[in-house]
Design a protein around this motif. Structure first.
Motif, PDB file in Angstrom:
ATOM      1  N   TYR A 137       0.825  -1.210   0.000  1.00 46.52           N
ATOM      2  CA  TYR A 137       0.000   0.000   0.000  1.00 46.52           C
ATOM      3  C   TYR A 137       0.857   1.257   0.000  1.00 46.52           C
ATOM      4  CZ  TYR A 137      -3.910  -3.082   0.987  1.00 46.52           C
ATOM      5  OH  TYR A 137      -4.840  -4.074   0.915  1.00 46.52           O
ATOM      6  N   ASN A 138       0.392   2.250  -0.750  1.00 45.44           N
ATOM      7  CA  ASN A 138       0.991   3.586  -0.745  1.00 45.44           C
ATOM      8  C   ASN A 138      -0.041   4.570  -0.198  1.00 45.44           C
ATOM      9  OD1 ASN A 138       3.379   2.707  -1.965  1.00 45.44           O
ATOM     10  ND2 ASN A 138       2.531   2.982  -4.024  1.00 45.44           N
ATOM     11  N   TYR A 139       0.445   5.671   0.336  1.00 38.53           N
ATOM     12  CA  TYR A 139      -0.481   6.671   0.863  1.00 38.53           C
ATOM     13  C   TYR A 139       0.047   8.068   0.544  1.00 38.53           C
ATOM     14  CZ  TYR A 139       2.692   8.034   4.614  1.00 38.53           C
ATOM     15  OH  TYR A 139       3.768   8.516   5.301  1.00 38.53           O
ATOM     16  N   ALA A 140      -0.842   9.043   0.642  1.00 33.38           N
ATOM     17  CA  ALA A 140      -0.468  10.457   0.522  1.00 33.38           C
ATOM     18  C   ALA A 140      -1.333  11.242   1.498  1.00 33.38           C
ATOM     19  CB  ALA A 140      -0.672  10.951  -0.902  1.00 33.38           C
ATOM     20  N   LEU A 141      -0.682  12.024   2.376  1.00 34.94           N
ATOM     21  CA  LEU A 141      -1.389  12.851   3.352  1.00 34.94           C
ATOM     22  C   LEU A 141      -1.298  14.296   2.879  1.00 34.94           C
ATOM     23  CD1 LEU A 141      -2.898  12.854   6.057  1.00 34.94           C
ATOM     24  CD2 LEU A 141      -0.690  13.160   7.194  1.00 34.94           C
ATOM     25  N   PHE A 142      -2.456  14.858   2.512  1.00 38.60           N
ATOM     26  CA  PHE A 142      -2.511  16.200   1.943  1.00 38.60           C
ATOM     27  C   PHE A 142      -3.177  17.163   2.908  1.00 38.60           C
ATOM     28  CE2 PHE A 142      -1.241  14.804  -2.185  1.00 38.60           C
ATOM     29  CZ  PHE A 142      -0.960  15.941  -2.914  1.00 38.60           C
ATOM     30  N   MET A 143      -2.654  18.386   2.900  1.00 38.04           N
ATOM     31  CA  MET A 143      -3.334  19.490   3.579  1.00 38.04           C
ATOM     32  C   MET A 143      -3.701  20.498   2.493  1.00 38.04           C
ATOM     33  SD  MET A 143      -2.018  21.832   6.763  1.00 38.04           S
ATOM     34  CE  MET A 143      -3.028  23.133   7.433  1.00 38.04           C
ATOM     35  N   ASP A 144      -4.984  20.676   2.265  1.00 34.89           N
ATOM     36  CA  ASP A 144      -5.400  21.499   1.131  1.00 34.89           C
ATOM     37  C   ASP A 144      -5.991  22.853   1.522  1.00 34.89           C
ATOM     38  OD1 ASP A 144      -7.668  20.507   2.258  1.00 34.89           O
ATOM     39  OD2 ASP A 144      -8.451  19.539   0.458  1.00 34.89           O
ATOM     40  N   ARG A 145      -6.362  23.055   2.815  1.00 34.33           N
ATOM     41  CA  ARG A 145      -6.958  24.326   3.220  1.00 34.33           C
ATOM     42  C   ARG A 145      -6.461  24.752   4.605  1.00 34.33           C
ATOM     43  NH1 ARG A 145     -13.276  24.276   3.101  1.00 34.33           N
ATOM     44  NH2 ARG A 145     -12.882  26.481   3.555  1.00 34.33           N
ATOM     45  N   LEU A 146      -6.256  26.049   4.722  1.00 33.27           N
ATOM     46  CA  LEU A 146      -5.924  26.611   6.030  1.00 33.27           C
ATOM     47  C   LEU A 146      -6.443  28.044   6.063  1.00 33.27           C
ATOM     48  CD1 LEU A 146      -4.600  26.422   8.799  1.00 33.27           C
ATOM     49  CD2 LEU A 146      -2.455  27.172   7.749  1.00 33.27           C
ATOM     50  N   SER A 147      -7.283  28.348   7.041  1.00 32.64           N
ATOM     51  CA  SER A 147      -7.834  29.702   7.196  1.00 32.64           C
ATOM     52  C   SER A 147      -7.842  30.046   8.681  1.00 32.64           C
ATOM     53  CB  SER A 147      -9.273  29.782   6.653  1.00 32.64           C
ATOM     54  OG  SER A 147      -9.326  29.424   5.290  1.00 32.64           O
ATOM     55  N   LEU A 148      -7.940  31.363   8.973  1.00 35.30           N
ATOM     56  CA  LEU A 148      -8.040  31.779  10.377  1.00 35.30           C
ATOM     57  C   LEU A 148      -9.136  32.832  10.510  1.00 35.30           C
ATOM     58  CD1 LEU A 148      -6.625  34.811  10.515  1.00 35.30           C
ATOM     59  CD2 LEU A 148      -4.536  33.480  10.485  1.00 35.30           C
ATOM     60  N   THR A 149      -9.620  32.996  11.716  1.00 35.76           N
ATOM     61  CA  THR A 149     -10.679  33.960  11.983  1.00 35.76           C
ATOM     62  C   THR A 149     -10.369  34.707  13.267  1.00 35.76           C
ATOM     63  OG1 THR A 149     -13.045  34.246  12.385  1.00 35.76           O
ATOM     64  CG2 THR A 149     -12.051  32.210  13.208  1.00 35.76           C
ATOM     65  N   PHE A 150     -10.772  35.992  13.289  1.00 33.90           N
ATOM     66  CA  PHE A 150     -10.574  36.812  14.491  1.00 33.90           C
ATOM     67  C   PHE A 150     -11.869  36.903  15.307  1.00 33.90           C
ATOM     68  CE2 PHE A 150      -7.745  38.828  11.227  1.00 33.90           C
ATOM     69  CZ  PHE A 150      -6.570  38.276  11.705  1.00 33.90           C
ATOM     70  N   ILE A 186     -11.293  15.534   5.719  1.00 40.52           N
ATOM     71  CA  ILE A 186     -11.762  16.159   6.961  1.00 40.52           C
ATOM     72  C   ILE A 186     -11.521  17.659   6.909  1.00 40.52           C
ATOM     73  CG2 ILE A 186     -11.480  16.242   9.477  1.00 40.52           C
ATOM     74  CD1 ILE A 186     -10.502  13.348   9.336  1.00 40.52           C
ATOM     75  N   THR A 187     -12.482  18.412   7.378  1.00 40.57           N
ATOM     76  CA  THR A 187     -12.322  19.852   7.593  1.00 40.57           C
ATOM     77  C   THR A 187     -12.673  20.136   9.047  1.00 40.57           C
ATOM     78  OG1 THR A 187     -12.891  20.371   5.294  1.00 40.57           O
ATOM     79  CG2 THR A 187     -13.058  22.157   6.901  1.00 40.57           C
ATOM     80  N   VAL A 188     -11.721  20.732   9.804  1.00 40.81           N
ATOM     81  CA  VAL A 188     -11.907  20.971  11.245  1.00 40.81           C
ATOM     82  C   VAL A 188     -11.897  22.478  11.516  1.00 40.81           C
ATOM     83  CG1 VAL A 188     -11.030  20.536  13.563  1.00 40.81           C
ATOM     84  CG2 VAL A 188     -10.740  18.806  11.765  1.00 40.81           C
ATOM     85  N   THR A 189     -12.916  22.941  12.255  1.00 40.82           N
ATOM     86  CA  THR A 189     -12.958  24.354  12.637  1.00 40.82           C
ATOM     87  C   THR A 189     -13.705  24.504  13.956  1.00 40.82           C
ATOM     88  OG1 THR A 189     -13.605  26.571  11.917  1.00 40.82           O
ATOM     89  CG2 THR A 189     -15.108  24.778  11.386  1.00 40.82           C
ATOM     90  N   LEU A 190     -13.428  25.636  14.648  1.00 39.93           N
ATOM     91  CA  LEU A 190     -14.145  25.974  15.880  1.00 39.93           C
ATOM     92  C   LEU A 190     -14.823  27.321  15.674  1.00 39.93           C
ATOM     93  CD1 LEU A 190     -11.508  25.033  18.598  1.00 39.93           C
ATOM     94  CD2 LEU A 190     -13.633  23.811  18.084  1.00 39.93           C
ATOM     95  N   ASN A 196      -8.810  28.627  13.946  1.00 39.96           N
ATOM     96  CA  ASN A 196      -8.454  28.383  12.553  1.00 39.96           C
ATOM     97  C   ASN A 196      -9.285  27.226  11.971  1.00 39.96           C
ATOM     98  OD1 ASN A 196      -6.941  25.885  13.304  1.00 39.96           O
ATOM     99  ND2 ASN A 196      -5.578  27.407  14.281  1.00 39.96           N
ATOM    100  N   LEU A 197      -9.261  27.158  10.650  1.00 43.46           N
ATOM    101  CA  LEU A 197      -9.939  26.100   9.898  1.00 43.46           C
ATOM    102  C   LEU A 197      -8.877  25.329   9.117  1.00 43.46           C
ATOM    103  CD1 LEU A 197     -13.155  26.356   7.744  1.00 43.46           C
ATOM    104  CD2 LEU A 197     -11.049  25.506   6.717  1.00 43.46           C
ATOM    105  N   VAL A 198      -8.914  24.000   9.264  1.00 38.57           N
ATOM    106  CA  VAL A 198      -7.907  23.159   8.609  1.00 38.57           C
ATOM    107  C   VAL A 198      -8.613  22.072   7.811  1.00 38.57           C
ATOM    108  CG1 VAL A 198      -5.922  21.638   8.934  1.00 38.57           C
ATOM    109  CG2 VAL A 198      -6.283  23.580  10.481  1.00 38.57           C
ATOM    110  N   GLY A 199      -8.229  21.919   6.529  1.00 34.63           N
ATOM    111  CA  GLY A 199      -8.758  20.857   5.685  1.00 34.63           C
ATOM    112  C   GLY A 199      -7.637  19.928   5.252  1.00 34.63           C
ATOM    113  N   PHE A 200      -7.830  18.631   5.381  1.00 33.08           N
ATOM    114  CA  PHE A 200      -6.771  17.673   5.011  1.00 33.08           C
ATOM    115  C   PHE A 200      -7.402  16.355   4.544  1.00 33.08           C
ATOM    116  CE2 PHE A 200      -7.579  17.776   9.516  1.00 33.08           C
ATOM    117  CZ  PHE A 200      -7.689  16.452   9.907  1.00 33.08           C
ATOM    118  N   LYS A 201      -6.640  15.599   3.747  1.00 38.61           N
ATOM    119  CA  LYS A 201      -7.152  14.360   3.155  1.00 38.61           C
ATOM    120  C   LYS A 201      -6.086  13.278   3.207  1.00 38.61           C
ATOM    121  CE  LYS A 201     -10.079  16.882  -0.124  1.00 38.61           C
ATOM    122  NZ  LYS A 201     -10.274  17.266  -1.541  1.00 38.61           N
TER     123      LYS A 201
END
Length: 476
Positions: A137-150, A186-190, A196-201
């Motif tokens: 098996y091969n894999y790839a861990l990607f981070m495709d989004r990063l945002s922040l909020t005040f 997955i997209t994680v935000t509070l 911040n908002l983080v999207g990864f696959k």
């Protein structure tokens, strides 16, 4: 000044048929390829379905309360949290500088995550836990989004990367990622201030995935390819044979039209000369020469009959049929009477019908109807070695709208295996090979029945005889 009228050339029938056949063939091939492509895509989506489900569950449990991989949240916060105050001021004062700073921080986060990444160990642990061989098996861990909020509602993007951009690859050895390889997205935000908002696959693939999928659909692929090859082969063979047969038919028609007409002139000359010679020999009472002239006459008449048969087939045109209303029994009586006179000393020909049928009419071409009945009656007598040859013609009313003519003889009969082909041109029963004839009589019968849209039935037994039944609609 005279004008020449231009008449466009008509497209030949064979060209139209070829165009339709080729178009249908191309459409068929296209549909077959689309079908293969659809099967491949379905197999791609279904490939490693169970394995992916297990890996997804284990991976997502391993990063509960974390991001990207274990410890990823801490790395991201260590870079972004100290910059919130500065970034908020820049957002209010200098938008360009604010955006530049966001890009820099985004690159810094990606670099830090890549530098600290050690997901291979975690991935191997997940794969082993599913009782799979991690070497496959091969894999790839990607981070495709990063945002922040005040303020918890308005987000500012540090980056938004497509999977085609290798810049978002955090860890892994999968060189080409495809949507069907996604195990977890997955997209994680509070929804709170200064978060911040983080999207990864996570993408997973098995070694030689394309090969494995092709092997899985190999039976279908082999059957489809074989079908295409067979269709191509049959198409070209059929077209070649059809064109060849068409040319042979044209040559045959030309031959009959030309040669048979050319035969008529010398035959007529020979007949006249033989007749004159016979008269001269009778005067001189030369009996030997007289017998020779009789032989010449008989052979010329035989050849003339064969030429006339050939002329009939070359001139037979179903489109030229002249349909009219006729009293069927009246015409049938005349035809049978002519045959009775011809075969008076050799055979018995009878016609029977109920009296009320004499007043019924049918719609047909008189010449063709005469040819039809004459051919069937004479076939029953010609191919007959019985000491007492007989043909019985009977007319019965099947219903208010239908008559049936039954022609029954006591001749040779027709073999079961020959009964389908004897209606073809130049075809005769095997037991009749030694008899003279071209094999056109029943061909004409079939064509005449076909032109009139009647129904013809045949029943025959060897050494018993043959029965032809013709169903004819009645008209008022």
């Amino acid at each position: 000044m005279s004008m020449v009228k231009y008449t466009p050339k008509k497209i030949s029938k064979i060209k139209i048929i070829q165009a339709v056949a080729i178009t249908s063939f191309v459409v068929l091939i296209f549909l077959q390829l689309r079908l293969i492509s659809s099967v491949y895509k379905i197999e791609q989506l279904d490939f490693l379905k169970n394995e992916k489900a297990g890996i997804k569950l284990e991976y997502e449990q391993s990063i509960i309360n974390d991001k990207v991989y274990r410890g990823g949240q801490k790395i991201i916060d260590s870079i972004l949290v100290p910059q919130y105050a500065t970034l908020q001021k820049l957002a209010q004062k200098d938008q360009k500088l604010f955006e530049k700073k966001l890009n820099q921080l985004g690159d810094q986060v990606l670099l830090a995550l890549k530098k600290s990444a050690n997901f291979t160990i975690e991935f191997d642990h997940i794969v082993r836990k599913q009782n799979l061989n991690q070497a496959e098996y091969n894999y790839a861990l990607f981070m495709d989004r990063l945002s922040l909020t005040f303020d918890g509602s308005t987000y500012y993007s540090l980056f938004d990367i497509s999977t085609a951009d290798r810049r978002g690859l955090i860890d892994g050895n999968l060189e080409v990622v495809r949507p069907q390889n996604i195990v977890s997205a997955i997209t994680v935000t509070l929804p709170s201030a200064y978060s911040n908002l983080v999207g990864f696959k996570l993408y997973v693939s098995k070694h030689n995935q394309v090969k494995n999928i092709l092997l899985a659909i190999a039976p279908f692929l082999l059957l489809s390819c074989s079908s295409i090859i067979v269709i191509v082969f049959l198409f070209f063979i059929t077209m070649r044979n059809w064109i060849r047969q068409k040319k042979l038919n044209e040559i045959s028609a030309d031959f009959f039209n030309h040669v048979t007409h050319e035969f008529k002139t010398p035959l007529t000359t020979i007949q006249v000369s033989a007749k004159n010679l016979k008269a001269d020999l009778q005067d001189k009472k030369w009996t030997g020469g007289f017998r020779s002239v009789e032989v010449i006459n008989r052979q010329v008449q035989r050849l003339d009959k064969l030429v006339n048969q050939a002329l009939e087939i070359s001139s037979f045109d179903p489109q030229a049929a002249q349909f009219d209303r006729h009293f069927l029994i009246t015409d049938l009586y005349d035809i049978i009477l002519d045959s009775q006179i011809k075969w008076k000393k050799e055979a018995t020909i009878t016609l029977s019908f109920d009296d009320h049928i004499a007043g019924l009419c049918a719609y047909y071409d008189h010449f063709m109807f005469t040819t039809l009945i004459t051919n069937l009656v004479e076939n029953g007598l010609k191919y007959n070695i019985s000491t007492e040859k007989n043909v019985r013609v009977q007319v019965v009313q099947l219903s208010a709208k239908l008559l049936e003519i039954e022609i029954r003889d006591n001749g040779y009969g027709i073999e079961k295996r020959d009964q389908k082909r004897i209606f073809n041109k130049f075809q005769r029963g095997d037991q009749l090979r030694s008899m003279t004839g071209l094999g056109l009589g029943l061909y004409f019968v079939h064509k005449i029945v076909e032109v009139h849209k009647w129904k013809l039935d045949l029943d025959s037994a060897i050494d018993v005889g043959t029965v032809f039944k013709i169903a004819i609609p009645i008209i008022k």
